[in-house]
Write a protein that holds these residues in place. Sequence first.
Motif, PDB file in Angstrom:
ATOM      1  N   LYS A 246     -33.701  10.292  23.744  1.00 18.56           N
ATOM      2  CA  LYS A 246     -34.439  11.029  24.768  1.00 18.56           C
ATOM      3  C   LYS A 246     -33.528  12.029  25.493  1.00 18.56           C
ATOM      4  O   LYS A 246     -32.350  11.755  25.712  1.00 18.56           O
ATOM      5  CB  LYS A 246     -35.020  10.060  25.799  1.00 18.56           C
ATOM      6  CG  LYS A 246     -36.045   9.081  25.274  1.00 18.56           C
ATOM      7  CD  LYS A 246     -36.513   8.158  26.388  1.00 18.56           C
ATOM      8  CE  LYS A 246     -37.575   7.172  25.923  1.00 18.56           C
ATOM      9  NZ  LYS A 246     -37.973   6.243  27.008  1.00 18.56           N
ATOM     10  N   ARG A 247     -34.102  13.174  25.871  1.00 17.94           N
ATOM     11  CA  ARG A 247     -33.356  14.111  26.725  1.00 17.94           C
ATOM     12  C   ARG A 247     -33.379  13.653  28.178  1.00 17.94           C
ATOM     13  O   ARG A 247     -32.434  13.884  28.934  1.00 17.94           O
ATOM     14  CB  ARG A 247     -33.945  15.515  26.607  1.00 17.94           C
ATOM     15  CG  ARG A 247     -33.548  16.239  25.327  1.00 17.94           C
ATOM     16  CD  ARG A 247     -33.739  17.739  25.480  1.00 17.94           C
ATOM     17  NE  ARG A 247     -33.368  18.437  24.258  1.00 17.94           N
ATOM     18  CZ  ARG A 247     -32.145  18.824  23.942  1.00 17.94           C
ATOM     19  NH1 ARG A 247     -31.143  18.557  24.792  1.00 17.94           N
ATOM     20  NH2 ARG A 247     -31.892  19.468  22.822  1.00 17.94           N
ATOM     21  N   GLU A 248     -34.464  13.003  28.580  1.00 15.70           N
ATOM     22  CA  GLU A 248     -34.568  12.467  29.929  1.00 15.70           C
ATOM     23  C   GLU A 248     -34.961  10.998  29.845  1.00 15.70           C
ATOM     24  O   GLU A 248     -35.787  10.612  29.017  1.00 15.70           O
ATOM     25  CB  GLU A 248     -35.626  13.235  30.734  1.00 15.70           C
ATOM     26  CG  GLU A 248     -35.297  14.709  30.928  1.00 15.70           C
ATOM     27  CD  GLU A 248     -36.363  15.425  31.734  1.00 15.70           C
ATOM     28  OE1 GLU A 248     -37.383  14.768  32.072  1.00 15.70           O
ATOM     29  OE2 GLU A 248     -36.189  16.610  32.025  1.00 15.70           O
ATOM     30  N   ASN A 249     -34.390  10.191  30.690  1.00 13.04           N
ATOM     31  CA  ASN A 249     -34.672   8.753  30.670  1.00 13.04           C
ATOM     32  C   ASN A 249     -35.976   8.444  31.405  1.00 13.04           C
ATOM     33  O   ASN A 249     -35.995   7.875  32.496  1.00 13.04           O
ATOM     34  CB  ASN A 249     -33.507   7.981  31.302  1.00 13.04           C
ATOM     35  CG  ASN A 249     -32.234   8.118  30.502  1.00 13.04           C
ATOM     36  OD1 ASN A 249     -32.282   8.468  29.322  1.00 13.04           O
ATOM     37  ND2 ASN A 249     -31.100   7.837  31.130  1.00 13.04           N
ATOM     38  N   VAL A 250     -37.074   8.867  30.786  1.00 14.16           N
ATOM     39  CA  VAL A 250     -38.393   8.601  31.351  1.00 14.16           C
ATOM     40  C   VAL A 250     -39.189   7.765  30.351  1.00 14.16           C
ATOM     41  O   VAL A 250     -38.928   7.790  29.145  1.00 14.16           O
ATOM     42  CB  VAL A 250     -39.154   9.905  31.666  1.00 14.16           C
ATOM     43  CG1 VAL A 250     -38.409  10.699  32.722  1.00 14.16           C
ATOM     44  CG2 VAL A 250     -39.347  10.736  30.410  1.00 14.16           C
ATOM     45  N   SER A 251     -40.186   7.046  30.866  1.00 12.55           N
ATOM     46  CA  SER A 251     -41.023   6.227  29.998  1.00 12.55           C
ATOM     47  C   SER A 251     -42.112   7.078  29.359  1.00 12.55           C
ATOM     48  O   SER A 251     -42.811   7.833  30.051  1.00 12.55           O
ATOM     49  CB  SER A 251     -41.660   5.099  30.821  1.00 12.55           C
ATOM     50  OG  SER A 251     -42.493   4.302  30.004  1.00 12.55           O
ATOM     51  N   TRP A 252     -42.227   6.958  28.031  1.00  7.30           N
ATOM     52  CA  TRP A 252     -43.269   7.701  27.310  1.00  7.30           C
ATOM     53  C   TRP A 252     -44.555   6.886  27.289  1.00  7.30           C
ATOM     54  O   TRP A 252     -44.549   5.695  26.979  1.00  7.30           O
ATOM     55  CB  TRP A 252     -42.836   7.965  25.869  1.00  7.30           C
ATOM     56  CG  TRP A 252     -41.693   8.920  25.713  1.00  7.30           C
ATOM     57  CD1 TRP A 252     -40.780   9.285  26.662  1.00  7.30           C
ATOM     58  CD2 TRP A 252     -41.331   9.618  24.515  1.00  7.30           C
ATOM     59  NE1 TRP A 252     -39.870  10.167  26.140  1.00  7.30           N
ATOM     60  CE2 TRP A 252     -40.182  10.392  24.820  1.00  7.30           C
ATOM     61  CE3 TRP A 252     -41.852   9.658  23.225  1.00  7.30           C
ATOM     62  CZ2 TRP A 252     -39.549  11.185  23.873  1.00  7.30           C
ATOM     63  CZ3 TRP A 252     -41.231  10.448  22.288  1.00  7.30           C
ATOM     64  CH2 TRP A 252     -40.100  11.218  22.604  1.00  7.30           C
ATOM     65  N   LYS A 253     -45.679   7.543  27.611  1.00  5.09           N
ATOM     66  CA  LYS A 253     -46.972   6.847  27.534  1.00  5.09           C
ATOM     67  C   LYS A 253     -47.531   6.850  26.118  1.00  5.09           C
ATOM     68  O   LYS A 253     -48.348   6.002  25.758  1.00  5.09           O
ATOM     69  CB  LYS A 253     -47.963   7.500  28.498  1.00  5.09           C
ATOM     70  CG  LYS A 253     -47.576   7.333  29.963  1.00  5.09           C
ATOM     71  CD  LYS A 253     -48.632   7.920  30.885  1.00  5.09           C
ATOM     72  CE  LYS A 253     -48.246   7.727  32.336  1.00  5.09           C
ATOM     73  NZ  LYS A 253     -49.264   8.306  33.262  1.00  5.09           N
ATOM     74  N   CYS A 254     -47.131   7.828  25.324  1.00  6.66           N
ATOM     75  CA  CYS A 254     -47.550   7.864  23.926  1.00  6.66           C
ATOM     76  C   CYS A 254     -46.472   8.586  23.139  1.00  6.66           C
ATOM     77  O   CYS A 254     -45.620   9.267  23.712  1.00  6.66           O
ATOM     78  CB  CYS A 254     -48.899   8.558  23.754  1.00  6.66           C
ATOM     79  SG  CYS A 254     -48.853  10.322  24.115  1.00  6.66           S
ATOM     80  N   LEU A 255     -46.497   8.435  21.813  1.00 11.77           N
ATOM     81  CA  LEU A 255     -45.493   9.072  20.974  1.00 11.77           C
ATOM     82  C   LEU A 255     -45.709  10.577  20.930  1.00 11.77           C
ATOM     83  O   LEU A 255     -44.747  11.356  20.945  1.00 11.77           O
ATOM     84  CB  LEU A 255     -45.545   8.486  19.562  1.00 11.77           C
ATOM     85  CG  LEU A 255     -44.499   9.000  18.571  1.00 11.77           C
ATOM     86  CD1 LEU A 255     -43.078   8.748  19.085  1.00 11.77           C
ATOM     87  CD2 LEU A 255     -44.685   8.328  17.197  1.00 11.77           C
ATOM     88  N   GLY A 256     -46.966  11.014  20.849  1.00  9.63           N
ATOM     89  CA  GLY A 256     -47.250  12.434  20.810  1.00  9.63           C
ATOM     90  C   GLY A 256     -48.574  12.729  20.137  1.00  9.63           C
ATOM     91  O   GLY A 256     -49.406  11.830  19.930  1.00  9.63           O
ATOM     92  N   LEU A 257     -48.793  13.998  19.786  1.00  9.42           N
ATOM     93  CA  LEU A 257     -50.041  14.437  19.169  1.00  9.42           C
ATOM     94  C   LEU A 257     -49.893  14.552  17.661  1.00  9.42           C
ATOM     95  O   LEU A 257     -48.903  15.115  17.174  1.00  9.42           O
ATOM     96  CB  LEU A 257     -50.460  15.794  19.735  1.00  9.42           C
ATOM     97  CG  LEU A 257     -50.829  15.827  21.219  1.00  9.42           C
ATOM     98  CD1 LEU A 257     -51.042  17.269  21.658  1.00  9.42           C
ATOM     99  CD2 LEU A 257     -52.076  15.001  21.471  1.00  9.42           C
ATOM    100  N   PRO A 258     -50.854  14.046  16.900  1.00  4.33           N
ATOM    101  CA  PRO A 258     -50.789  14.148  15.441  1.00  4.33           C
ATOM    102  C   PRO A 258     -50.845  15.597  14.983  1.00  4.33           C
ATOM    103  O   PRO A 258     -51.575  16.411  15.530  1.00  4.33           O
ATOM    104  CB  PRO A 258     -52.040  13.384  14.970  1.00  4.33           C
ATOM    105  CG  PRO A 258     -52.442  12.535  16.123  1.00  4.33           C
ATOM    106  CD  PRO A 258     -52.040  13.291  17.348  1.00  4.33           C
ATOM    107  N   LEU A 259     -50.071  15.917  13.953  1.00  4.46           N
ATOM    108  CA  LEU A 259     -50.080  17.237  13.337  1.00  4.46           C
ATOM    109  C   LEU A 259     -50.648  17.134  11.924  1.00  4.46           C
ATOM    110  O   LEU A 259     -51.112  16.071  11.510  1.00  4.46           O
ATOM    111  CB  LEU A 259     -48.660  17.820  13.330  1.00  4.46           C
ATOM    112  CG  LEU A 259     -48.058  18.099  14.706  1.00  4.46           C
ATOM    113  CD1 LEU A 259     -46.605  18.535  14.590  1.00  4.46           C
ATOM    114  CD2 LEU A 259     -48.863  19.159  15.452  1.00  4.46           C
ATOM    115  N   GLU A 260     -50.575  18.220  11.172  1.00  2.00           N
ATOM    116  CA  GLU A 260     -51.192  18.300   9.847  1.00  2.00           C
ATOM    117  C   GLU A 260     -50.723  17.163   8.933  1.00  2.00           C
ATOM    118  O   GLU A 260     -49.546  16.894   8.804  1.00  2.00           O
ATOM    119  CB  GLU A 260     -50.855  19.647   9.200  1.00  2.00           C
ATOM    120  CG  GLU A 260     -51.511  19.865   7.849  1.00  2.00           C
ATOM    121  CD  GLU A 260     -51.129  21.195   7.227  1.00  2.00           C
ATOM    122  OE1 GLU A 260     -51.752  21.574   6.231  1.00  2.00           O
ATOM    123  OE2 GLU A 260     -50.204  21.853   7.736  1.00  2.00           O
TER     124      GLU A 260
END
Length: 521
Positions: A246-260
């Motif tokens: 991580k660039r910042e030590n924050v908690s992620w709520k989700c991994l991210g958005l699906p792509l193609e």
Amino acid sequence: MLNVPSQAFPAPGSQQRVASQGRSKVPLKQGRSLMDWIRLTKSGKDLTGLKGAIIEVTEEELKKHNKKDDCWICIRGLVYNVSPYMEYHPGGEDELMRAAGADGTDLFNEVHRWVNYESMLKECLVGRMAVKPTVSKADCHEGKRVLNGMLPKSQVKDALPREGPSFPSYDWFQTESSVTVVIYTKQKNICSDSVIVDLQDDSLRAEAVIKDHCYLVHIRLSHEVQGKFSVQVIENVGKIEIVLQKRENVSWKCLGLPLEKHDSFIPKKDAGLYYRKCQLISKEDVTHDTRRFCVMLPPSTHLQVPVGQHVYLKLSVTGAEIVKPYTPVSDSLLSDFKEPVLPPNKYIYFLIKIYPDGLFTPELDRLQIGDFVSVSNPEGNFKVSKLQEVEDLFLLAAGTGFTPMVNVLKYALTYTSSLRKVKLMFFNKTEDDIIWRSQLEKLALKDKRFDVEFVLSAPSSEWNGKQGHVSRPLLSAFLQRSLENSRVFVCICGPPPFTDEGIRLLHDLSFSDDEIHGFTA
């Protein structure tokens, strides 16, 4: 070097094979070269017949355009009017007409899926095939239905291929400083070179090659990460772990958005080629017309080319993207004779013959140190398992057909414990054409299991070695087993006429298909 089964490209019945004498292409009349086609596409002429309109094409409409002067073909969901391209196609008009008014994706994949058709035919684009609506892509707000990226069982069942390995899955977890993406392949003995990871513009693309299928995780990450990551493969359970910082030590709520194509599992032959830009680090003369190129992978890429497989190099030539396949080689046959080598798994080496009148290799040769060339994912069906119990390994190469033999040779001498003998018969025109001759001769002195024989078709009067082209007498004398019933394997690579004739002679000499692997130049 194009490192695919000899029966795959060109197709057995294609004009490219039928008319092959040397480099296999259908003769085109004057003014009908690839460069002429590129000029035509830039002329501003309407090549679609639709005056610039882009339409949605139904199956019924596609079927109507099945004539030479009105020929539409669908490739991977896009429809092209290929009538203007007929006279410029190196495989001839008959090859294109095989897919007239139909979906030509399978035929395209079989014959020349390496061709960058999107660039070559972009001015011929009619439109996209009409398809039924699909389920919308998941986003972060669907966390209640998707637990850390794991699909519900009902969706997994629907996505399963009818044949092939079990559908993989993925999950993710995090610590204060890192995020780990885990791929469960559900297959044992997954190797590190079966995993390709690219981190670009905060998008993670991780591809796992599982037998003849590809599983893809493709996510636009919800937060920024550092450029470097680590990949660990736990072979005995088939688990792949990709650790991002991580660039910042924050908690992620989700991994991210699906792509193609995220969370897809499809036959490898149906997967598109993916490229990353690699920097040219060095180039040096090997023979009078062959160079050794070294390119560096981006620091945010994990890629290892398996033994006996190839990649595609892509350059922009006169505004069009041109693609050619080449087999990477090791930095040297004899590391002992060199300075310390560059760090492994970050550099790829190629031995490439420069054709002065060619379209691609002169552009490649003009690259300066620090320039970039795009490199694809590995391709090919050669499996090192074929070498596991071999006792006698025979290698037949002509010209730059030597390139796939480099890593096969090094692997066999290093890892095949049953190996008693490796013999290379290397065909060239003159002595000056022999690639890495001194290294091959030094290796033969260093390792008593290895022998090399050079055969020249146009030798000087001072040449005392073997002469001629591939023939039954030459092969019969060369292919002598160390023991009467020893387990043998033969690899062959060169121009199509050389490979085709060599395989025919091997069959005449009672070698079975299981004992032969043909790489196609």
